[in-house]
Design a protein around this motif. Structure first.
Motif, PDB file in Angstrom:
ATOM      1  N   GLY A 212       0.461  -0.826   0.385  1.00 59.27           N
ATOM      2  CA  GLY A 212       0.160   0.153   0.347  1.00 59.27           C
ATOM      3  C   GLY A 212       0.890   1.339  -0.072  1.00 59.27           C
ATOM      4  N   GLY A 213       2.151   1.109  -0.751  1.00 57.55           N
ATOM      5  CA  GLY A 213       3.117   2.370  -0.277  1.00 57.55           C
ATOM      6  C   GLY A 213       2.591   3.390  -1.023  1.00 57.55           C
ATOM      7  N   HIS A 214       1.936   3.253  -2.449  1.00 58.96           N
ATOM      8  CA  HIS A 214       1.557   3.769  -3.270  1.00 58.96           C
ATOM      9  C   HIS A 214       0.329   4.441  -3.251  1.00 58.96           C
ATOM     10  CE1 HIS A 214       5.311   2.069  -5.444  1.00 58.96           C
ATOM     11  NE2 HIS A 214       5.018   3.573  -6.178  1.00 58.96           N
ATOM     12  N   GLY A 215      -0.484   4.180  -1.886  1.00 61.58           N
ATOM     13  CA  GLY A 215      -1.821   4.354  -2.071  1.00 61.58           C
ATOM     14  C   GLY A 215      -2.526   5.486  -1.148  1.00 61.58           C
ATOM     15  N   GLU A 216      -3.388   5.977  -1.276  1.00 68.04           N
ATOM     16  CA  GLU A 216      -3.607   7.259  -0.630  1.00 68.04           C
ATOM     17  C   GLU A 216      -4.371   7.180   0.444  1.00 68.04           C
ATOM     18  OE1 GLU A 216      -6.040   8.700  -3.870  1.00 68.04           O
ATOM     19  OE2 GLU A 216      -4.602   9.458  -5.043  1.00 68.04           O
ATOM     20  N   GLU A 217      -3.899   6.394   0.938  1.00 65.68           N
ATOM     21  CA  GLU A 217      -5.068   5.998   3.007  1.00 65.68           C
ATOM     22  C   GLU A 217      -3.649   6.609   3.292  1.00 65.68           C
ATOM     23  OE1 GLU A 217      -6.446   2.177   0.171  1.00 65.68           O
ATOM     24  OE2 GLU A 217      -4.066   3.327   1.162  1.00 65.68           O
ATOM     25  N   GLU A 218      -4.512   7.109   4.725  1.00 64.81           N
ATOM     26  CA  GLU A 218      -3.631   8.368   5.529  1.00 64.81           C
ATOM     27  C   GLU A 218      -2.454   6.913   6.487  1.00 64.81           C
ATOM     28  OE1 GLU A 218      -4.501   9.613  10.585  1.00 64.81           O
ATOM     29  OE2 GLU A 218      -6.506   9.264   8.914  1.00 64.81           O
ATOM     30  N   GLN A 219      -3.049   5.324   6.349  1.00 66.07           N
ATOM     31  CA  GLN A 219      -1.605   4.366   6.644  1.00 66.07           C
ATOM     32  C   GLN A 219      -1.666   3.518   5.669  1.00 66.07           C
ATOM     33  OE1 GLN A 219      -4.606   2.708  10.106  1.00 66.07           O
ATOM     34  NE2 GLN A 219      -2.451   2.835  11.404  1.00 66.07           N
ATOM     35  N   ALA A 220      -0.325   3.134   5.185  1.00 69.25           N
ATOM     36  CA  ALA A 220       0.207   2.371   4.435  1.00 69.25           C
ATOM     37  C   ALA A 220      -0.498   1.144   5.063  1.00 69.25           C
ATOM     38  CB  ALA A 220       1.749   2.527   4.837  1.00 69.25           C
ATOM     39  N   VAL A 221      -1.910   0.890   3.809  1.00 69.34           N
ATOM     40  CA  VAL A 221      -2.376  -0.927   3.629  1.00 69.34           C
ATOM     41  C   VAL A 221      -1.813  -1.213   3.167  1.00 69.34           C
ATOM     42  CG1 VAL A 221      -4.573  -2.228   4.239  1.00 69.34           C
ATOM     43  CG2 VAL A 221      -4.434   0.858   5.042  1.00 69.34           C
ATOM     44  N   ASP A 222      -1.053  -3.012   3.546  1.00 73.86           N
ATOM     45  CA  ASP A 222      -0.644  -3.760   2.695  1.00 73.86           C
ATOM     46  C   ASP A 222      -1.620  -4.982   2.697  1.00 73.86           C
ATOM     47  OD1 ASP A 222       1.356  -2.494   2.168  1.00 73.86           O
ATOM     48  OD2 ASP A 222       2.519  -3.814   3.670  1.00 73.86           O
ATOM     49  N   LEU A 223      -2.022  -5.660   1.725  1.00 73.16           N
ATOM     50  CA  LEU A 223      -3.096  -6.029   1.790  1.00 73.16           C
ATOM     51  C   LEU A 223      -3.031  -7.763   1.120  1.00 73.16           C
ATOM     52  CD1 LEU A 223      -6.557  -6.068  -0.490  1.00 73.16           C
ATOM     53  CD2 LEU A 223      -5.104  -7.817  -1.411  1.00 73.16           C
ATOM     54  N   LEU A 224      -3.194  -8.418   1.605  1.00 74.74           N
ATOM     55  CA  LEU A 224      -3.207 -10.064   1.536  1.00 74.74           C
ATOM     56  C   LEU A 224      -4.302 -10.894   1.214  1.00 74.74           C
ATOM     57  CD1 LEU A 224      -1.237 -13.104   1.745  1.00 74.74           C
ATOM     58  CD2 LEU A 224      -1.903 -13.031   4.158  1.00 74.74           C
ATOM     59  N   TYR A 225      -4.336 -11.775   0.238  1.00 74.06           N
ATOM     60  CA  TYR A 225      -5.462 -12.301  -0.335  1.00 74.06           C
ATOM     61  C   TYR A 225      -5.173 -14.235  -0.034  1.00 74.06           C
ATOM     62  CZ  TYR A 225      -9.533 -13.917  -2.859  1.00 74.06           C
ATOM     63  OH  TYR A 225     -10.677 -14.705  -3.558  1.00 74.06           O
ATOM     64  N   ASP A 226      -5.483 -14.632  -0.071  1.00 75.05           N
ATOM     65  CA  ASP A 226      -4.947 -16.194   0.269  1.00 75.05           C
ATOM     66  C   ASP A 226      -6.249 -17.255  -0.790  1.00 75.05           C
ATOM     67  OD1 ASP A 226      -7.516 -16.322   1.396  1.00 75.05           O
ATOM     68  OD2 ASP A 226      -6.495 -17.278   3.537  1.00 75.05           O
ATOM     69  N   GLY A 227      -6.981 -16.323  -1.205  1.00 81.22           N
ATOM     70  CA  GLY A 227      -7.602 -16.673  -2.530  1.00 81.22           C
ATOM     71  C   GLY A 227      -9.269 -17.168  -1.290  1.00 81.22           C
ATOM     72  N   SER A 228      -9.163 -16.778  -0.319  1.00 83.08           N
ATOM     73  CA  SER A 228     -10.784 -17.006   0.241  1.00 83.08           C
ATOM     74  C   SER A 228     -10.860 -15.590   1.371  1.00 83.08           C
ATOM     75  CB  SER A 228     -10.977 -18.739   0.797  1.00 83.08           C
ATOM     76  OG  SER A 228      -9.861 -18.796   1.973  1.00 83.08           O
ATOM     77  N   ASP A 229      -9.965 -15.160   1.507  1.00 87.49           N
ATOM     78  CA  ASP A 229     -10.241 -14.267   3.030  1.00 87.49           C
ATOM     79  C   ASP A 229      -8.750 -12.571   2.628  1.00 87.49           C
ATOM     80  OD1 ASP A 229     -12.186 -15.552   4.543  1.00 87.49           O
ATOM     81  OD2 ASP A 229     -10.780 -16.774   5.643  1.00 87.49           O
ATOM     82  N   PHE A 230      -9.464 -12.006   3.206  1.00 90.65           N
ATOM     83  CA  PHE A 230      -8.595 -10.335   2.447  1.00 90.65           C
ATOM     84  C   PHE A 230      -7.777 -10.310   4.159  1.00 90.65           C
ATOM     85  CE2 PHE A 230     -10.681 -10.133  -1.358  1.00 90.65           C
ATOM     86  CZ  PHE A 230     -10.182  -9.368  -1.773  1.00 90.65           C
ATOM     87  N   SER A 231      -5.964 -10.864   3.986  1.00 91.35           N
ATOM     88  CA  SER A 231      -6.159  -9.635   5.926  1.00 91.35           C
ATOM     89  C   SER A 231      -5.260  -8.705   5.349  1.00 91.35           C
ATOM     90  CB  SER A 231      -5.024 -10.515   6.035  1.00 91.35           C
ATOM     91  OG  SER A 231      -5.878 -12.060   6.882  1.00 91.35           O
ATOM     92  N   PHE A 232      -5.399  -7.392   6.351  1.00 90.69           N
ATOM     93  CA  PHE A 232      -5.023  -6.524   5.752  1.00 90.69           C
ATOM     94  C   PHE A 232      -3.979  -5.383   7.321  1.00 90.69           C
ATOM     95  CE2 PHE A 232      -8.864  -6.285   4.302  1.00 90.69           C
ATOM     96  CZ  PHE A 232      -9.366  -6.017   3.137  1.00 90.69           C
ATOM     97  N   PHE A 233      -2.665  -5.092   6.907  1.00 90.70           N
ATOM     98  CA  PHE A 233      -1.496  -4.811   7.716  1.00 90.70           C
ATOM     99  C   PHE A 233      -1.773  -3.635   7.608  1.00 90.70           C
ATOM    100  CE2 PHE A 233      -1.304  -9.368   6.208  1.00 90.70           C
ATOM    101  CZ  PHE A 233      -1.265 -10.212   7.795  1.00 90.70           C
ATOM    102  N   LYS A 234      -1.672  -2.520   8.720  1.00 92.99           N
ATOM    103  CA  LYS A 234      -1.732  -1.327   8.641  1.00 92.99           C
ATOM    104  C   LYS A 234       0.253  -0.766   9.597  1.00 92.99           C
ATOM    105  CE  LYS A 234      -6.396  -0.797   8.378  1.00 92.99           C
ATOM    106  NZ  LYS A 234      -7.683  -0.128   9.184  1.00 92.99           N
ATOM    107  N   SER A 235       0.031   0.290   8.622  1.00 91.13           N
ATOM    108  CA  SER A 235       1.084   1.210   9.496  1.00 91.13           C
ATOM    109  C   SER A 235       1.421   2.714   8.907  1.00 91.13           C
ATOM    110  CB  SER A 235       2.568   0.234   9.266  1.00 91.13           C
ATOM    111  OG  SER A 235       2.699   0.610   7.749  1.00 91.13           O
ATOM    112  N   LYS A 236       1.764   3.107  10.099  1.00 92.27           N
ATOM    113  CA  LYS A 236       2.704   4.917   9.582  1.00 92.27           C
ATOM    114  C   LYS A 236       2.860   4.760   8.527  1.00 92.27           C
ATOM    115  CE  LYS A 236       3.655   6.670  13.470  1.00 92.27           C
ATOM    116  NZ  LYS A 236       4.119   8.108  14.237  1.00 92.27           N
TER     117      LYS A 236
END
Length: 266
Positions: A177-201
């Motif tokens: 998510g480094g190139h995203g525009e959210e206030e935090q840097a949000v990395d997205l993990l998709y395993d084929g069924s579920d999404f997980s989100f990892f946030k940082s400043k």
């Protein structure tokens, strides 16, 4: 006998030391994993940009992988800058031949300064030959747009792109998510069924050279040590956050991250 975990990076050399195999080997070491390398290209670069790219022959790449795989079988493998479709084909064939596992693909396409690091015709080879072998692929948003062949404007688009990339045969997709525009840097993990989100400043700094290499290398090291994908991504997120926050401040341009910051925070 002590259990030693081993990781192989197949990537280009960064003469400035901030990205490429130099960043990978530093990251492996910091996370307690023995690092090995197969060079695909030599670059002349520093924090100001890439001054030259000199690809190695397919034969040279093949022999390096053979040498490592037949004697020092890696527990995980990371690919970085592969540059050409010929090298991508060769690497994919060697991975299958040696039955290498825990493969992390960092689809390096463009350097921080804008220099292309993957030939246009190589994108198709990446999609059809390498990604189906990948345990994890770690594109940033511009790279995900190329692989998924779509524009990404928001988090919902990122989820759609992750599904499209997963459909290419990848087991797990991480869109950074480094190139995203959210206030935090949000990395997205998709395993084929579920999404997980990892946030940082987010940190206001120009010293971010090699962040993608380092993040993917941290995932690779953790997989080599037997960690599950989600745990590996979480550690990698913490590792790269520390590396960016505790900046070294060297170089006149996009300076490197601090690879020992994570260890010093433990």
């Amino acid at each position: 006998m002590k259990k030693v975990f081993k990781a192989l990076t197949i990537a280009g050399s960064d003469s400035g030391g901030g990205a490429g195999i130099q960043a990978d080997l530093k990251t492996f070491q910091e996370l307690g994993v023995f690092g090995m390398s197969a060079l695909t290209a030599v670059t002349a670069q520093n924090t100001l940009g890439v001054q030259g790219v000199y690809p190695l022959s397919v034969e040279a790449v093949n022999e390096q992988i053979d040498s490592v795989a037949t004697d020092l079988k890696p527990n995980a493998v990371k690919t970085g800058m592969l540059f050409s479709s010929e090298i991508i084909h060769a690497v994919s064939e060697k991975m299958a031949m040696h039955q290498l596992e825990n493969i992390v693909v960092d689809p390096v396409m463009i350097a921080k300064g804008g220099a292309p690091l993957l030939q246009q015709e190589a994108v198709s080879a990446l999609r059809t030959h390498l990604l189906p072998l990948a345990t994890v692929v770690t594109p940033n948003i511009p790279e995900a747009e190329v692989i998924a062949d779509m524009k990404i404007h928001n988090l919902a688009d990122r989820e759609t792109a992750a599904r499209k990339i997963f459909a290419l045969g990848v087991k797990n997709v991480v869109i950074k998510g480094g190139h995203g525009e959210e206030e935090q840097a949000v990395d997205l993990l998709y395993d084929g069924s579920d999404f997980s989100f990892f946030k940082s400043k987010r940190f206001e700094t120009r010293h971010t050279h090699g962040t993608g290499c380092t993040f993917a290398a941290a995932i690779t090291a953790e997989l080599a040590a037997g960690k599950e994908v989600k745990e590996a991504v979480r550690t990698a997120k913490t590792f790269i956050e520390a590396a960016i926050q505790d900046e070294l401040g060297i170089g006149q341009g996009h300076g490197p991250t601090n690879h020992w910051a994570y260890r010093q925070k433990l």
